[in-house]
Design a protein around this motif. Structure first.
Motif, mmCIF file in Angstrom:
data_model
loop_
_atom_site.group_PDB
_atom_site.id
_atom_site.type_symbol
_atom_site.label_atom_id
_atom_site.label_comp_id
_atom_site.label_asym_id
_atom_site.label_seq_id
_atom_site.Cartn_x
_atom_site.Cartn_y
_atom_site.Cartn_z
ATOM 1 N N ASN A 1 51.877 28.523 35.694
ATOM 2 C CA ASN A 1 50.449 28.364 35.418
ATOM 3 C C ASN A 1 50.219 27.467 34.205
ATOM 4 O O ASN A 1 49.328 26.608 34.216
ATOM 5 C CB ASN A 1 49.776 29.726 35.202
ATOM 6 C CG ASN A 1 49.503 30.432 36.508
ATOM 7 O OD1 ASN A 1 49.559 29.844 37.579
ATOM 8 N ND2 ASN A 1 49.216 31.714 36.426
ATOM 9 N N GLU B 1 39.947 33.669 39.752
ATOM 10 C CA GLU B 1 40.368 35.040 40.035
ATOM 11 C C GLU B 1 39.396 35.597 41.061
ATOM 12 O O GLU B 1 38.182 35.454 40.928
ATOM 13 C CB GLU B 1 40.356 35.889 38.772
ATOM 14 C CG GLU B 1 41.416 35.462 37.763
ATOM 15 C CD GLU B 1 41.546 36.446 36.622
ATOM 16 O OE1 GLU B 1 41.361 37.663 36.844
ATOM 17 O OE2 GLU B 1 41.840 36.002 35.512
ATOM 18 N N LYS C 1 38.288 38.393 41.607
ATOM 19 C CA LYS C 1 37.284 39.346 41.099
ATOM 20 C C LYS C 1 36.017 38.647 40.612
ATOM 21 O O LYS C 1 34.975 39.258 40.470
ATOM 22 C CB LYS C 1 37.874 40.202 39.972
ATOM 23 C CG LYS C 1 38.208 39.426 38.721
ATOM 24 C CD LYS C 1 38.805 40.329 37.662
ATOM 25 C CE LYS C 1 39.115 39.523 36.418
ATOM 26 N NZ LYS C 1 39.678 40.344 35.370
ATOM 27 N N ASP C 2 36.089 37.319 40.375
ATOM 28 C CA ASP C 2 34.924 36.552 39.920
ATOM 29 C C ASP C 2 33.934 36.258 41.038
ATOM 30 O O ASP C 2 32.803 35.848 40.779
ATOM 31 C CB ASP C 2 35.370 35.237 39.274
ATOM 32 C CG ASP C 2 36.181 35.465 38.018
ATOM 33 O OD1 ASP C 2 36.024 36.537 37.387
ATOM 34 O OD2 ASP C 2 36.974 34.582 37.662
#
Length: 117
Positions: free
Chosen positions: A11, A27, A29-30
């Motif tokens: 990364n 991500e 979850k965003d």
């Protein structure tokens, strides 16, 4: 631990190499917003799918582990029975017959939920 370090190193390399305007660190979850904004597309009306969250993943792994343990218990019970038959010398071919029958019966009797189907 080594896998996590390798993942983080990769990364970091990507972030250092790819120009910021071409890179989205995303991500799940965003949700839709950062992804759609980056792509220049409108957000869909449907909610962002959260199908691989930690709880679902853990549930699937426990189910797979339980299936594995159940199948091994049945297998070793069958093998134990086959060994017992041979040890008693009642019939030398009984172990092979017993093992084949056990495998056949298990394929039919074990519910689909235990076979992962």
């Amino acid at each position: 631990e080594a896998i996590t370090r390798a993942f983080e190193a990769w990364n970091a390399k990507v972030k250092a190499t790819v120009p910021a305007e071409r890179l989205l660190v995303f991500e799940a979850k965003d949700g839709w917003e950062p992804l759609c904004k980056f792509l220049g597309k409108p957000e869909p009306a449907t909610p962002y799918p959260h199908v691989n969250d930690t709880a679902d993943f853990t549930k699937r792994m426990i189910a797979k582990r339980n299936t594995f343990l159940f199948m091994n218990a049945i297998l070793f019970t069958g093998l134990g029975g086959a060994i017992l038959v041979v040890k008693q010398k009642t019939c030398k071919h009984a172990a092979a017959v017993f093992a084949c029958l056990t495998a056949s019966v298990l394929g039919v009797l074990i519910p689909k939920r235990f076979r992962g189907a």
